[in-house]
Design a protein around this motif. Sequence first.
Motif, PDB file in Angstrom:
ATOM      1  N   ILE A 195       0.815  -1.220   0.000  1.00  0.00           N
ATOM      2  CA  ILE A 195       0.000   0.000   0.000  1.00  0.00           C
ATOM      3  C   ILE A 195       0.851   1.273   0.000  1.00  0.00           C
ATOM      4  N   LEU A 196       1.747   1.415   0.974  1.00  0.00           N
ATOM      5  CA  LEU A 196       2.522   2.650   1.083  1.00  0.00           C
ATOM      6  C   LEU A 196       3.605   2.776   0.017  1.00  0.00           C
ATOM      7  N   ALA A 197       4.200   1.661  -0.390  1.00  0.00           N
ATOM      8  CA  ALA A 197       5.211   1.747  -1.447  1.00  0.00           C
ATOM      9  C   ALA A 197       4.562   1.597  -2.821  1.00  0.00           C
ATOM     10  N   GLY A 198       3.798   0.524  -3.019  1.00  0.00           N
ATOM     11  CA  GLY A 198       3.217   0.241  -4.328  1.00  0.00           C
ATOM     12  C   GLY A 198       2.133   1.211  -4.756  1.00  0.00           C
ATOM     13  N   LEU A 199       1.036   1.259  -4.006  1.00  0.00           N
ATOM     14  CA  LEU A 199      -0.093   2.127  -4.370  1.00  0.00           C
ATOM     15  C   LEU A 199       0.240   3.615  -4.254  1.00  0.00           C
ATOM     16  N   LEU A 200       0.805   4.011  -3.129  1.00  0.00           N
ATOM     17  CA  LEU A 200       1.136   5.421  -2.942  1.00  0.00           C
ATOM     18  C   LEU A 200       2.225   5.855  -3.921  1.00  0.00           C
ATOM     19  N   GLY A 201       3.189   4.965  -4.171  1.00  0.00           N
ATOM     20  CA  GLY A 201       4.239   5.283  -5.138  1.00  0.00           C
ATOM     21  C   GLY A 201       3.682   5.513  -6.531  1.00  0.00           C
ATOM     22  N   LYS A 202       2.722   4.682  -6.941  1.00  0.00           N
ATOM     23  CA  LYS A 202       2.084   4.867  -8.251  1.00  0.00           C
ATOM     24  C   LYS A 202       1.305   6.172  -8.279  1.00  0.00           C
ATOM     25  N   TRP A 203       0.571   6.456  -7.220  1.00  0.00           N
ATOM     26  CA  TRP A 203      -0.228   7.665  -7.162  1.00  0.00           C
ATOM     27  C   TRP A 203       0.648   8.919  -7.262  1.00  0.00           C
ATOM     28  N   ILE A 204       1.755   8.937  -6.530  1.00  0.00           N
ATOM     29  CA  ILE A 204       2.682  10.081  -6.577  1.00  0.00           C
ATOM     30  C   ILE A 204       3.274  10.215  -7.978  1.00  0.00           C
ATOM     31  N   SER A 205       3.713   9.102  -8.555  1.00  0.00           N
ATOM     32  CA  SER A 205       4.317   9.134  -9.894  1.00  0.00           C
ATOM     33  C   SER A 205       3.322   9.609 -10.937  1.00  0.00           C
ATOM     34  N   ASP A 206       2.111   9.085 -10.894  1.00  0.00           N
ATOM     35  CA  ASP A 206       1.086   9.511 -11.850  1.00  0.00           C
ATOM     36  C   ASP A 206       0.749  10.988 -11.665  1.00  0.00           C
TER      37      ASP A 206
END
Length: 196
Positions: free
Chosen positions: A159-170
Motif C-alpha cells: 500500500i505505502l510503497a506500491g499504491l502510494l508510489g504509483k499515485w505520486i508518480s502519476d
Amino acid sequence: MLAKWKLSEIIVLSVLAVVFGVVYLAFVQLGNVMAGIMGPIGYEWIFGIWFIVSIIAAYILRKPGTAFLSETIAGTVEVLIGSATGPMLIVTAMVQGAGAEAVFAATRYKRWSVWVLMLAGMGSSVTSFAWSYFISGYGALDSGYVTLMFVLRLASGAILAGLLGKWISDGLYQTGVLNSYAIARAKKRDTYEEAS
C-alpha cells in the motif's frame, strides 16, 4: 549499470533519492513514536514508506537497476544527514532495493501495472524482513507476533510503497514534468492503443 543512462535520468534518480532520504529520516521519528506505544510492531504499519523511492524511480524511469540504486542512494543520504543507525543503514537500503528490483527484473522491466508495483513493494518487504529478522533479533519474539509483523510489513509495502508510489508518480506525470521519461512514453502509447 549507468552506461546507457541519459544525464536527465541520472538527475531524476538522484533528486528522488535525496528527497526521499530526507522523508525516510523524518518517518523514523514517527516510527519511534509508534514503536514506543505498540512495541516493535509499531514500525510495521508504516514500513512501506521506506521502500517508496524504489517504486517511484523505477516506475518513472523503467530501467534495470533503478529500484536498487534509488533506494541505496536514499539510504546513503539518510546516513549523511544524521541517521543514528549509521552506515549499516546503507546495507539495509540495498537489501530493500534488491527486493523491489527482483520483482521488476522478473517482469523483464516490461510490466508496470499497479499489481506489479504492489508486488515490488512486497518484494522489499520480504527481503527487508528477512534482514531485520537476523539484525534486530526477531527470533527472540513470539512466533505469532513475528508473523503478524511480517503480514503488516507486506501490507505496508503493497500500500505505502506500491499504491502510494504509483499515485505520486502519476501525479507528477500529470504536471508535465516527466514528459521526456519512460513513464510518459508508456502513457502516450497506452492512450494511442486505447484510441485505436
